[in-house]
Enzyme design. Structure first.
Site, PDB file in Angstrom:
ATOM      1  N   GLY A  73     -42.708 -44.792  19.241  1.00 57.58           N
ATOM      2  CA  GLY A  73     -42.513 -43.523  19.635  1.00 57.58           C
ATOM      3  C   GLY A  73     -41.186 -43.371  20.125  1.00 57.58           C
ATOM      4  N   CYS A 133     -43.955 -51.818  19.215  1.00 55.13           N
ATOM      5  CA  CYS A 133     -42.778 -51.228  19.876  1.00 55.13           C
ATOM      6  C   CYS A 133     -42.888 -50.519  21.064  1.00 55.13           C
ATOM      7  CB  CYS A 133     -42.288 -50.247  18.806  1.00 55.13           C
ATOM      8  SG  CYS A 133     -40.339 -50.051  18.922  1.00 55.13           S
ATOM      9  N   TYR A 134     -42.900 -49.152  21.104  1.00 59.00           N
ATOM     10  CA  TYR A 134     -43.303 -48.364  22.376  1.00 59.00           C
ATOM     11  C   TYR A 134     -44.512 -48.938  22.930  1.00 59.00           C
ATOM     12  CZ  TYR A 134     -44.254 -44.452  25.531  1.00 59.00           C
ATOM     13  OH  TYR A 134     -44.749 -43.724  26.680  1.00 59.00           O
ATOM     14  N   HIS A 140     -41.809 -53.317  13.714  1.00 54.06           N
ATOM     15  CA  HIS A 140     -42.428 -52.315  13.141  1.00 54.06           C
ATOM     16  C   HIS A 140     -43.058 -53.296  12.001  1.00 54.06           C
ATOM     17  CE1 HIS A 140     -42.106 -48.622  15.050  1.00 54.06           C
ATOM     18  NE2 HIS A 140     -40.880 -48.893  15.098  1.00 54.06           N
ATOM     19  N   GLU A 144     -45.512 -52.490   9.805  1.00 50.43           N
ATOM     20  CA  GLU A 144     -46.026 -51.603   8.637  1.00 50.43           C
ATOM     21  C   GLU A 144     -44.843 -51.134   7.792  1.00 50.43           C
ATOM     22  OE1 GLU A 144     -44.870 -48.740  12.433  1.00 50.43           O
ATOM     23  OE2 GLU A 144     -45.544 -50.860  11.912  1.00 50.43           O
ATOM     24  N   SER A 173     -56.237 -25.050  -7.297  1.00 51.06           N
ATOM     25  CA  SER A 173     -55.005 -24.407  -7.490  1.00 51.06           C
ATOM     26  C   SER A 173     -54.296 -25.216  -8.837  1.00 51.06           C
ATOM     27  CB  SER A 173     -54.056 -25.416  -6.192  1.00 51.06           C
ATOM     28  OG  SER A 173     -54.276 -26.555  -6.242  1.00 51.06           O
ATOM     29  N   GLY A 174     -55.088 -26.093  -9.346  1.00 55.07           N
ATOM     30  CA  GLY A 174     -54.674 -26.875 -10.558  1.00 55.07           C
ATOM     31  C   GLY A 174     -54.190 -28.039 -10.317  1.00 55.07           C
ATOM     32  N   GLY A 175     -54.092 -28.449  -8.924  1.00 48.64           N
ATOM     33  CA  GLY A 175     -53.606 -29.781  -8.482  1.00 48.64           C
ATOM     34  C   GLY A 175     -54.676 -30.832  -8.548  1.00 48.64           C
ATOM     35  N   VAL A 176     -54.320 -32.236  -8.454  1.00 51.15           N
ATOM     36  CA  VAL A 176     -55.358 -33.160  -8.186  1.00 51.15           C
ATOM     37  C   VAL A 176     -56.418 -33.033  -6.989  1.00 51.15           C
ATOM     38  CG1 VAL A 176     -55.613 -35.679  -7.719  1.00 51.15           C
ATOM     39  CG2 VAL A 176     -53.766 -34.607  -9.416  1.00 51.15           C
ATOM     40  N   ASP A 177     -55.823 -32.808  -5.764  1.00 48.96           N
ATOM     41  CA  ASP A 177     -56.727 -32.407  -4.598  1.00 48.96           C
ATOM     42  C   ASP A 177     -57.674 -31.651  -4.579  1.00 48.96           C
ATOM     43  OD1 ASP A 177     -54.552 -34.348  -3.862  1.00 48.96           O
ATOM     44  OD2 ASP A 177     -53.330 -32.450  -2.586  1.00 48.96           O
ATOM     45  N   SER A 178     -57.506 -30.391  -5.119  1.00 50.48           N
ATOM     46  CA  SER A 178     -58.499 -29.345  -4.934  1.00 50.48           C
ATOM     47  C   SER A 178     -59.564 -29.619  -6.377  1.00 50.48           C
ATOM     48  CB  SER A 178     -58.002 -27.875  -5.152  1.00 50.48           C
ATOM     49  OG  SER A 178     -57.171 -27.919  -6.462  1.00 50.48           O
ATOM     50  N   THR A 179     -58.980 -30.228  -7.230  1.00 52.63           N
ATOM     51  CA  THR A 179     -59.818 -30.478  -8.629  1.00 52.63           C
ATOM     52  C   THR A 179     -60.850 -31.571  -8.137  1.00 52.63           C
ATOM     53  OG1 THR A 179     -58.181 -29.877  -9.889  1.00 52.63           O
ATOM     54  CG2 THR A 179     -59.878 -31.188 -10.748  1.00 52.63           C
ATOM     55  N   LYS A 215     -53.304 -39.349  -0.848  1.00 57.05           N
ATOM     56  CA  LYS A 215     -53.284 -39.093  -2.352  1.00 57.05           C
ATOM     57  C   LYS A 215     -53.674 -40.217  -2.989  1.00 57.05           C
ATOM     58  CE  LYS A 215     -51.393 -35.881  -4.158  1.00 57.05           C
ATOM     59  NZ  LYS A 215     -51.924 -34.699  -4.502  1.00 57.05           N
TER      60      LYS A 215
END
Length: 534
Positions: free
Chosen positions: A60, A91-92, A180, A182, A235-241, A389
Site C-alpha cells: 500500500g 511490502c507494507y 512484490h 505477484e 449487452s452483446g459482450g462476453v460477460d452478460s452473454t 475475464k
C-alpha cells in the site's frame, strides 16, 4: 456463488491500497486456489467469517508511521496463532507485521524502487527451496524499511543495499516479503508464491470452473423461487452473454433477455449480436430501441462519471418498464435482474455497496456497480462478480458458447459514450467514431492480430486540426487508436503495431471517413492510465 461452498482452501487478501493487490488474487487463482480480496481494515469478525487457511497483508502507499495508516484489527495476531493460520506480509504488509509485533520500521536511508537484486541468507520459510547465496531480481517499491525485527523473527533475504527483503517466524507462521512477488517484474515471484502456499502452508487446491459453474447454478436456484421470473440485460459482450447462459441453464424459460439499443453501440452491433443470440445461443431476446431516450439525457453532458450514472439510471428505467410489460403478460412481475458484473468491475468501482473498502481510491464507476440508482426495484443476480475475464471465458467454453464470441474484445457498458470525449450528441461524433472503429477492428482482423490483442478501439477526441485533403485546407476531427494486451484487464501494455499497419489504417480512415484528417495512437500502459479513456 457462496465463497464458503468452494472446494478449495481460501487465501484471503487484506487490501491496504496497493495497485498490485488484485494481481495477488489473480496469481493465486492461477494455481487453482481460491482467493478473495477484502478491505485491510475489515473487522476481525469479517475476517474470521471467511475461514481462510492463509491471510496475505497487501502492499500500500501508506507509512506505518502516520497516525491514520490502515492496519489489521485487534486480536488478529492471537486469532491467527490460535487457529493455525499462515500470514504473509507483502511490502507494507511486512512493515505492518514488524511494527505491530514490537519491531522497528524507519524511513529507509536508501529507498528502493524498481528492479533490485536480493540474496538468500537462510534457506527457510518462503525460500526453503533455495540455497544460501542464491540471487534473484525482484520488484521493490518502498521508502520505509524494517531495521529491528520482533522477537522470534529472523532475516531470510536482503537486498543488494543490505535492506531486509524477507523475514519469518516459523513458530508463529508469520512471513514477510519486502518486494512484490505477484508482478512479472519479479521473474521468480510465482515460484515463490507457489512454494509458500503448497509447501509451507500446505494449501489444498480445488478452484476450477466446473465447480464454479455447479455452485453458481445451485446459488441461482436457491435464490430464485420455482415460480419467479428473471430479466437479463444483454449487452452483446462476453460477460452478460455467459451470465445469461448460466441463468438459462438454471431456470430455463423463466429467463427473459432484453437487448437495449441505447444509440451508443458500435457499427451494426445490434444486427450482429441478435443474430448470434438467436442462431448460436438459442436465447429468446427482446430488442428495445431506446436511443432517443439515452441521447436526449446525455445532451450537453461532458463529465464521464455523470455519463456513466445517467446511462446506468436510464438502463434501470427501461428494465423496470420491461418488467412491467412482462407482468401484464405473465401475471407476475419479474423480481430479479441478471448482470455480467466482473471482479475487476467491483474493484474499480470504489466503494461497492457493502464492500467497506476505504484505502483504494475510486478509478471509475461501472454502470452495473457504482452507477446503479439506489431506488432500483429489481434485485440483482451477478453470477460472475467474483471472476476475472479469462475465468468467464473458461466458463463460456464449458457452456458451449461459440469460441468466436468468447474471443470478442471487451466493450464498456456505457458504450461509445466513454469513447467520445465530451458531449456525445454534438455534431456527428458517434457516426464518425463508428466508421473509424470498424475500419480499425477489421484491419486488425485482416492482419491476423485480433486474438493477440486484449482490447482495441477508436476514440473521438474533442479537438480539430488543420489538414490538407484534395488540395484544400481542412479543419477536421482527430481520432485516436488504442490497442492493449492484458491477462485480466486490471493491468495492460499498449500493443506495438508495425509501422506499415498503422500507416495503412490511418490512410484508410482519412480517405474513407468524412470529417477526419488526423489519426493518433495511444501508447500508454495501465497504470498510469486506464484502458478506456473515460
Amino acid at each position: 456463488m457462496d465463497p464458503k461452498a468452494v472446494k478449495s482452501d481460501l487465501v484471503l487478501i487484506l487490501d491496504y491500497g496497493s495497485q498490485y493487490t488484485h494481481l495477488i488474487t489473480r496469481r493465486i487463482r492461477s494455481l487453482n486456489i481460491f482467493s478473495l480480496c477484502i478491505s485491510g481494515t475489515s473487522s476481525l469478525e469479517t475476517i474470521t467469517s471467511h475461514n481462510p487457511k492463509v491471510v496475505i497483508l497487501s502492499g500500500g502507499p501508506h507509512s506505518v508511521h502516520t497516525v491514520d495508516s490502515p492496519t489489521f484489527p485487534s486480536g488478529f495476531v492471537e486469532w491467527a496463532q490460535k487457529g493455525g493460520i499462515f500470514v504473509l506480509g507483502v511490502c507494507y504488509g511486512l512493515q505492518l507485521i514488524v511494527q505491530r509485533l514490537g519491531g522497528q520500521v524507519d524511513v529507509g536511508q536508501k529507498q528502493e524502487y524498481g528492479r533490485m537484486e536480493i540474496e538468500v541468507e537462510k534457506n527457510l520459510g518462503v525460500f526453503g527451496n533455495k540455497k544460501v547465496g542464491d540471487k534473484q531480481v525482484v520488484w521493490m517499491s518502498h521508502g520505509d524499511e524494517a531495521v529491528k525485527l520482533p522477537y522470534g523473527f529472523e532475516v531470510v533475504a536482503r537486498s543488494q543495499q543490505g535492506a531486509v527483503a524477507a523475514v519469518q517466524n516459523s513458530e508463529m507462521r508469520f512471513f514477510g516479503l519486502q518486494y512484490h512477488p505477484e508482478v512479472t517484474h519479479s521473474p521468480e515471484g510465482m515460484d515463490t508464491l507457489r512454494y509458500f502456499l503448497f509447501d509451507v502452508c500446505g494449501v489444498s487446491p480445488g478452484w476450477n470452473m466446473e465447480n464454479v459453474l455447479d455452485e453458481e447454478i445451485k446459488a441461482i436456484n436457491d435464490t430464485v423461487g420455482p415460480e419467479e421470473h428473471v430479466i437479463c440485460a444483454l449487452s452483446g459482450g462476453v460477460d452478460s452473454t455467459v451470465a445469461a447462459t448460466i441463468v438459462h441453464k438454471a431456470i430455463g424459460d423463466r429467463l427473459h433477455c432484453i437487448f437495449v439499443d441505447n444509440g451508443l453501440l458500435r457499427y451494426k452491433e445490434r444486427e450482429r449480436v441478435t443474430e448470434t443470440f438467436e442462431s448460436d445461443l438459442h436465447l429468446s431476446v427482446t430488442c428495445v430501441d431506446a436511443s432517443n431516450e439515452f441521447l436526449s439525457k446525455l445532451k450537453g453532458v461532458v463529465d464521464p462519471e455523470m455519463k456513466r450514472k445517467i446511462i446506468g439510471k436510464e438502463f434501470i428505467s427501461i428494465f423496470d418498464a420491461f418488467a412491467h410489460k412482462l407482468e401484464q403478460k405473465l401475471g407476475k412481475k419479474p423480481a430479479y435482474l441478471v448482470q455480467g458484473t466482473l471482479y475487476p468491475d467491483v474493484i474499480e468501482s470504489c466503494p461497492p455497496p457493502g464492500s467497506g473498502r476505504t484505502h483504494s481510491r475510486t478509478i471509475k464507476s461501472h454502470h452495473n456497480v457504482g452507477g446503479l440508482p439506489k431506488d432500483m426495484k429489481l434485485k440483482l443476480i451477478e453470477p460472475l462478480k467474483l471472476l476475472f475475464k479469462d475465468e468467464v471465458r473458461q466458463l463460456g467454453r464449458i457452456l458451449n458458447v461459440p469460441d468466436a464470441f468468447l474471443k470478442r474484445h471487451p466493450f464498456p457498458g456505457p458504450g461509445l459514450a466513454v469513447r467520445v470525449l465530451g458531449d456525445v450528441t454534438e455534431g456527428n461524433a458517434l457516426d464518425i467514431l463508428r466508421q473509424v472503429d470498424e475500419i480499425f477492428i477489421q484491419s486488425i482482423k485482416d492482419a491476423g492480430l485480433y486474438d493477440l490483442i486484449w482490447q482495441a478501439f477508436a476514440v473521438f477526441l474533442p479537438v480539430r486540426s488543420v489538414g490538407v485533403q484534395g488540395d484544400q485546407r481542412t479543419h477536421s476531427h482527430v481520432v485516436a487508436l488504442r490497442a492493449v494486451t492484458s491477462q485480466d484487464g486490471m493491468t495492460a501494455d499498449w500493443y506495438y503495431f508495425e509501422h506499415k499497419f498503422l500507416d495503412d489504417v490511418a490512410r484508410k480512415i482519412c480517405n474513407s471517413v468524412r470529417g477526419v484528417n488526423r489519426v493518433v495512437q495511444d501508447i500508454t500502459s495501465k497504470p498510469p492510465s486506464t484502458i478506456e479513456w473515460e
